[in-house]
Design a protein around this motif. Structure first.
Motif, PDB file in Angstrom:
ATOM      1  N   SER A  65      12.457  13.123  11.385  1.00 60.17           N
ATOM      2  CA  SER A  65      11.668  14.317  11.092  1.00 60.17           C
ATOM      3  C   SER A  65      11.475  14.536   9.591  1.00 60.17           C
ATOM      4  O   SER A  65      10.436  15.044   9.164  1.00 60.17           O
ATOM      5  CB  SER A  65      12.331  15.555  11.713  1.00 60.17           C
ATOM      6  N   GLU A  66      12.443  14.156   8.788  1.00 54.30           N
ATOM      7  CA  GLU A  66      12.340  14.390   7.344  1.00 54.30           C
ATOM      8  C   GLU A  66      11.300  13.479   6.674  1.00 54.30           C
ATOM      9  O   GLU A  66      10.937  13.681   5.510  1.00 54.30           O
ATOM     10  CB  GLU A  66      13.695  14.173   6.673  1.00 54.30           C
ATOM     11  N   TYR A  67      10.800  12.493   7.394  1.00 51.13           N
ATOM     12  CA  TYR A  67       9.813  11.581   6.818  1.00 51.13           C
ATOM     13  C   TYR A  67       8.393  12.148   6.848  1.00 51.13           C
ATOM     14  O   TYR A  67       7.520  11.670   6.119  1.00 51.13           O
ATOM     15  CB  TYR A  67       9.833  10.234   7.557  1.00 51.13           C
ATOM     16  N   LYS A  68       8.140  13.134   7.700  1.00 52.56           N
ATOM     17  CA  LYS A  68       6.796  13.688   7.825  1.00 52.56           C
ATOM     18  C   LYS A  68       6.344  14.305   6.504  1.00 52.56           C
ATOM     19  O   LYS A  68       7.039  15.124   5.919  1.00 52.56           O
ATOM     20  CB  LYS A  68       6.759  14.739   8.937  1.00 52.56           C
ATOM     21  N   GLY A  69       5.163  13.882   6.038  1.00 55.21           N
ATOM     22  CA  GLY A  69       4.629  14.376   4.778  1.00 55.21           C
ATOM     23  C   GLY A  69       5.082  13.590   3.563  1.00 55.21           C
ATOM     24  O   GLY A  69       4.568  13.779   2.466  1.00 55.21           O
ATOM     25  N   LYS A  70       6.024  12.699   3.754  1.00 52.20           N
ATOM     26  CA  LYS A  70       6.562  11.908   2.644  1.00 52.20           C
ATOM     27  C   LYS A  70       5.641  10.728   2.339  1.00 52.20           C
ATOM     28  O   LYS A  70       5.168  10.042   3.235  1.00 52.20           O
ATOM     29  CB  LYS A  70       7.955  11.401   3.023  1.00 52.20           C
ATOM     30  N   THR A  71       5.346  10.491   1.052  1.00 55.04           N
ATOM     31  CA  THR A  71       4.532   9.351   0.639  1.00 55.04           C
ATOM     32  C   THR A  71       5.443   8.163   0.365  1.00 55.04           C
ATOM     33  O   THR A  71       6.411   8.277  -0.393  1.00 55.04           O
ATOM     34  CB  THR A  71       3.708   9.690  -0.609  1.00 55.04           C
ATOM     35  N   MET A  72       5.132   7.026   0.974  1.00 53.37           N
ATOM     36  CA  MET A  72       5.999   5.855   0.882  1.00 53.37           C
ATOM     37  C   MET A  72       5.175   4.587   0.640  1.00 53.37           C
ATOM     38  O   MET A  72       3.969   4.566   0.860  1.00 53.37           O
ATOM     39  CB  MET A  72       6.811   5.693   2.175  1.00 53.37           C
ATOM     40  N   LYS A  73       5.862   3.535   0.201  1.00 53.79           N
ATOM     41  CA  LYS A  73       5.232   2.225   0.043  1.00 53.79           C
ATOM     42  C   LYS A  73       5.460   1.410   1.314  1.00 53.79           C
ATOM     43  O   LYS A  73       6.519   1.486   1.927  1.00 53.79           O
ATOM     44  CB  LYS A  73       5.814   1.478  -1.157  1.00 53.79           C
ATOM     45  N   LEU A 110       2.669  -1.505   9.798  1.00 52.54           N
ATOM     46  CA  LEU A 110       3.243  -1.464   8.445  1.00 52.54           C
ATOM     47  C   LEU A 110       4.769  -1.479   8.496  1.00 52.54           C
ATOM     48  O   LEU A 110       5.371  -1.176   9.526  1.00 52.54           O
ATOM     49  CB  LEU A 110       2.767  -0.198   7.720  1.00 52.54           C
ATOM     50  N   SER A 111       5.382  -1.824   7.361  1.00 55.73           N
ATOM     51  CA  SER A 111       6.841  -1.840   7.278  1.00 55.73           C
ATOM     52  C   SER A 111       7.303  -1.369   5.908  1.00 55.73           C
ATOM     53  O   SER A 111       6.859  -1.878   4.876  1.00 55.73           O
ATOM     54  CB  SER A 111       7.380  -3.253   7.525  1.00 55.73           C
ATOM     55  N   HIS A 112       8.184  -0.372   5.914  1.00 51.54           N
ATOM     56  CA  HIS A 112       8.849   0.041   4.670  1.00 51.54           C
ATOM     57  C   HIS A 112      10.163  -0.723   4.510  1.00 51.54           C
ATOM     58  O   HIS A 112      10.628  -0.956   3.401  1.00 51.54           O
ATOM     59  CB  HIS A 112       9.124   1.544   4.692  1.00 51.54           C
ATOM     60  N   LYS A 113      10.733  -1.132   5.630  1.00 54.77           N
ATOM     61  CA  LYS A 113      11.999  -1.876   5.619  1.00 54.77           C
ATOM     62  C   LYS A 113      11.871  -3.176   4.818  1.00 54.77           C
ATOM     63  O   LYS A 113      12.780  -3.544   4.066  1.00 54.77           O
ATOM     64  CB  LYS A 113      12.416  -2.193   7.060  1.00 54.77           C
ATOM     65  N   ALA A 114      10.741  -3.860   4.964  1.00 55.68           N
ATOM     66  CA  ALA A 114      10.534  -5.121   4.248  1.00 55.68           C
ATOM     67  C   ALA A 114      10.588  -4.914   2.742  1.00 55.68           C
ATOM     68  O   ALA A 114      11.134  -5.743   2.001  1.00 55.68           O
ATOM     69  CB  ALA A 114       9.187  -5.725   4.651  1.00 55.68           C
ATOM     70  N   ILE A 115      10.036  -3.784   2.277  1.00 58.82           N
ATOM     71  CA  ILE A 115      10.066  -3.479   0.844  1.00 58.82           C
ATOM     72  C   ILE A 115      11.483  -3.146   0.406  1.00 58.82           C
ATOM     73  O   ILE A 115      11.956  -3.600  -0.640  1.00 58.82           O
ATOM     74  CB  ILE A 115       9.114  -2.308   0.532  1.00 58.82           C
ATOM     75  N   ALA A 116      12.188  -2.346   1.220  1.00 55.55           N
ATOM     76  CA  ALA A 116      13.568  -1.960   0.889  1.00 55.55           C
ATOM     77  C   ALA A 116      14.466  -3.184   0.787  1.00 55.55           C
ATOM     78  O   ALA A 116      15.301  -3.288  -0.132  1.00 55.55           O
ATOM     79  CB  ALA A 116      14.100  -0.991   1.942  1.00 55.55           C
ATOM     80  N   LEU A 117      14.302  -4.127   1.711  1.00 58.97           N
ATOM     81  CA  LEU A 117      15.128  -5.341   1.682  1.00 58.97           C
ATOM     82  C   LEU A 117      14.803  -6.206   0.468  1.00 58.97           C
ATOM     83  O   LEU A 117      15.695  -6.777  -0.164  1.00 58.97           O
ATOM     84  CB  LEU A 117      14.921  -6.140   2.961  1.00 58.97           C
ATOM     85  N   ILE A 119       0.854  -1.186   0.000  1.00 56.43           N
ATOM     86  CA  ILE A 119       0.000   0.000   0.000  1.00 56.43           C
ATOM     87  C   ILE A 119       0.892   1.239   0.000  1.00 56.43           C
ATOM     88  O   ILE A 119       2.025   1.209   0.480  1.00 56.43           O
ATOM     89  CB  ILE A 119      -0.954   0.025   1.211  1.00 56.43           C
ATOM     90  N   GLU A 120       0.379   2.306  -0.542  1.00 57.07           N
ATOM     91  CA  GLU A 120       1.124   3.566  -0.613  1.00 57.07           C
ATOM     92  C   GLU A 120       0.341   4.629   0.136  1.00 57.07           C
ATOM     93  O   GLU A 120      -0.874   4.786  -0.068  1.00 57.07           O
ATOM     94  CB  GLU A 120       1.319   3.979  -2.075  1.00 57.07           C
ATOM     95  N   ALA A 121       1.025   5.357   1.010  1.00 59.96           N
ATOM     96  CA  ALA A 121       0.327   6.334   1.848  1.00 59.96           C
ATOM     97  C   ALA A 121       1.308   7.374   2.374  1.00 59.96           C
ATOM     98  O   ALA A 121       2.512   7.115   2.459  1.00 59.96           O
ATOM     99  CB  ALA A 121      -0.372   5.627   3.004  1.00 59.96           C
ATOM    100  N   PRO A 122       0.799   8.554   2.745  1.00 58.77           N
ATOM    101  CA  PRO A 122       1.662   9.609   3.301  1.00 58.77           C
ATOM    102  C   PRO A 122       1.899   9.415   4.795  1.00 58.77           C
ATOM    103  O   PRO A 122       1.052   8.865   5.499  1.00 58.77           O
ATOM    104  CB  PRO A 122       0.862  10.885   3.044  1.00 58.77           C
ATOM    105  N   VAL A 123       3.054   9.861   5.237  1.00 61.23           N
ATOM    106  CA  VAL A 123       3.364   9.851   6.670  1.00 61.23           C
ATOM    107  C   VAL A 123       2.700  11.074   7.296  1.00 61.23           C
ATOM    108  O   VAL A 123       3.026  12.210   6.963  1.00 61.23           O
ATOM    109  CB  VAL A 123       4.890   9.873   6.906  1.00 61.23           C
ATOM    110  N   LYS A 124       1.774  10.819   8.215  1.00 56.79           N
ATOM    111  CA  LYS A 124       1.005  11.900   8.826  1.00 56.79           C
ATOM    112  C   LYS A 124       1.782  12.590   9.934  1.00 56.79           C
ATOM    113  O   LYS A 124       1.722  13.803  10.101  1.00 56.79           O
ATOM    114  CB  LYS A 124      -0.306  11.326   9.368  1.00 56.79           C
ATOM    115  N   ASP A 125       2.527  11.786  10.715  1.00 58.53           N
ATOM    116  CA  ASP A 125       3.208  12.375  11.866  1.00 58.53           C
ATOM    117  C   ASP A 125       4.381  11.490  12.288  1.00 58.53           C
ATOM    118  O   ASP A 125       4.430  10.295  11.953  1.00 58.53           O
ATOM    119  CB  ASP A 125       2.235  12.521  13.029  1.00 58.53           C
ATOM    120  N   VAL A 126       5.318  12.093  12.997  1.00 56.21           N
ATOM    121  CA  VAL A 126       6.448  11.374  13.584  1.00 56.21           C
ATOM    122  C   VAL A 126       6.248  11.376  15.093  1.00 56.21           C
ATOM    123  O   VAL A 126       6.123  12.434  15.706  1.00 56.21           O
ATOM    124  CB  VAL A 126       7.790  12.041  13.223  1.00 56.21           C
TER     125      VAL A 126
END
Length: 417
Positions: free
Chosen positions: A168-176, A191-198, A132-139
């Motif tokens: 902090s730089e992840y806030k507002g960023k859209t990620m898978k 959710l996990s972005h690390k699993a996709i990166a690996l 799924i793809e979604a924006p980071v709402k908050d840290v």
């Protein structure tokens, strides 16, 4: 559900017919509609927007309800009109009946209906192993909050395949993201972005390893440093440069010459596709320490060097990184010494003169005494001559050359130099 709708249609037709004949009371009309229960999902038309809430008419039920501000949508908004407008027909769920009917008979929620649809969609993606793809709402402390229509959480350890100090730089960023865990009843979504990166790195690694071969010279980035070497990121594959392959000269630690993030050229020494290992060398891409040695250290030149090793026959002195020359024991001092240890020690800095250069053999002959003035020569000669003149009757009959021996030879060598 279809039988329920058919019964409802029949009741509506009966109500209309009976009303025309004047035989049905208002209570009878209300009884014709099925009762509303908490949890029922119904359609409602937006009648008015007042005090940041929506007043609605519940279709086919003859009653009104209200949708509070916080029950309009799961995602943040400033104005109600960003979500609904007068005349819109929306699906809502009954939360409870309102005793004070001034603003409607029932408290309703559009947000919960929307969330239910989102959870169903997420469940489907999870079952099909889709991302799924979604924006980071908050840290927040411990990770990231993601807006996927419902609240999703990414633990800090699941953000990247590498350590991240500041999120902090992840806030507002859209990620898978990969769905790790979900429990709609508890509003829990991990959710996990690390699993996709690996996974992407593994796929890229296989592709890259098929492209590189032994002997290739490529550019990479220093990714990690250890006590035994450095790992170089080749663009999806990490190759190892053993500490012995970092520089021509001896180094104590990879960190002495390399820094993380530094771009370096490396030569591929070997590729093991099955084990996913790549062996690299940095020093094989660098000029050899003996290259142009005749220009760097011509005969007669003087250099400051460091005593690296002492042996019974001399001292090895490093005058350039990776370039050592031999100072033979006879070239250490004008005075006679039994071993180099009498006047030198390892790690000592000294000046040396180049006596000979043999680049094809990587050999340098050096001298320390050639840069020192000879002392105490005269007293040695006088004492020796006086001693043997007093023994003139000795049958051995030593000549002057026999008496002076190595001292004359040493003087002759000095003159030749």
């Amino acid at each position: 559900m279809s039988e329920h709708n058919e019964n409802l249609e029949e009741k509506e037709e009966m109500t209309q017919s009976t009303t025309e004949n004047g035989e049905m009371t208002m209570d009878d009309m209300l009884d014709a509609y099925p009762p509303l229960e908490v949890g029922d999902t119904v359609q409602a038309e937006i009648l008015a927007i007042e005090d940041n809430q929506a007043i609605v008419g519940i279709k086919d039920r003859g009653v009104e309800g209200v949708i509070p501000y916080k029950e309009l949508a799961a995602k943040p908004f400033d104005e109600v009109t960003e979500i609904v407008n007068v005349g819109d027909v929306v699906d809502v769920v009954v939360i409870k009946q309102i005793k004070d009917k001034e603003n409607g008979s029932y408290l309703l929620s559009k947000r919960r209906v929307d969330a239910k649809a989102v959870w169903e969609e997420i469940q489907e993606k999870y079952d099909n192993e889709e991302y799924i793809e979604a924006p980071v709402k908050d840290v927040v402390k411990g990770g990231l909050v993601v807006d996927v229509g419902v609240r999703g959480f990414v633990p800090a350890s699941m953000v990247e395949a590498f350590f991240v100090e500041d999120f902090s730089e992840y806030k507002g960023k859209t990620m898978k993201f990969k769905i790790i865990e979900l429990e709609p009843s508890e509003n829990r979504l991990i959710l996990s972005h690390k699993a996709i990166a690996l996974a992407e790195k593994a796929a890229k690694s296989v592709e890259l390893m098929a492209e590189i071969s032994e002997g290739d010279i490529i550019e990479g980035t220093v990714a990690r440093l250890t006590n035994f070497g450095a790992f170089i990121d080749l663009g999806g594959v990490d190759g190892l440069v053993h500490i012995s392959q970092i520089a021509h000269e001896h180094i104590k630690s990879p960190g002495d010459v390399l820094t993380i993030g530094e771009k370096v050229k490396v030569k591929v020494l070997s590729v093991d596709v099955e084990k996913g290992r790549v062996s690299l060398s940095i020093k094989d891409t660098l000029p050899g320490p003996w290259e142009s040695i005749e220009e760097k250290a011509p005969i007669g030149s003087v250099h400051t060097g460091t005593v690296k090793r002492l042996t019974s026959f001399g001292a090895f002195v490093e005058i350039f990184p990776g370039v050592e020359g031999l100072v033979h024991i006879s070239q250490i001092s004008h005075q006679h010494i039994a071993t180099p240890h009498e006047v030198l020690e390892e790690g000592q800095e000294i000046e040396v003169k180049v006596l000979d250069v043999k680049p094809e053999e990587n050999r340098l002959s050096l001298s320390i005494k050639a840069l020192q003035e000879k002392t105490n020569d005269t007293p040695v000669k006088e004492k020796t001559i006086e001693k043997y003149e007093a023994s003139e009757d000795d049958d051995s009959k030593f000549t002057l050359g026999d008496l002076l021996g190595d001292q004359l030879k040493e003087l002759q060598d000095q003159d030749e130099e």
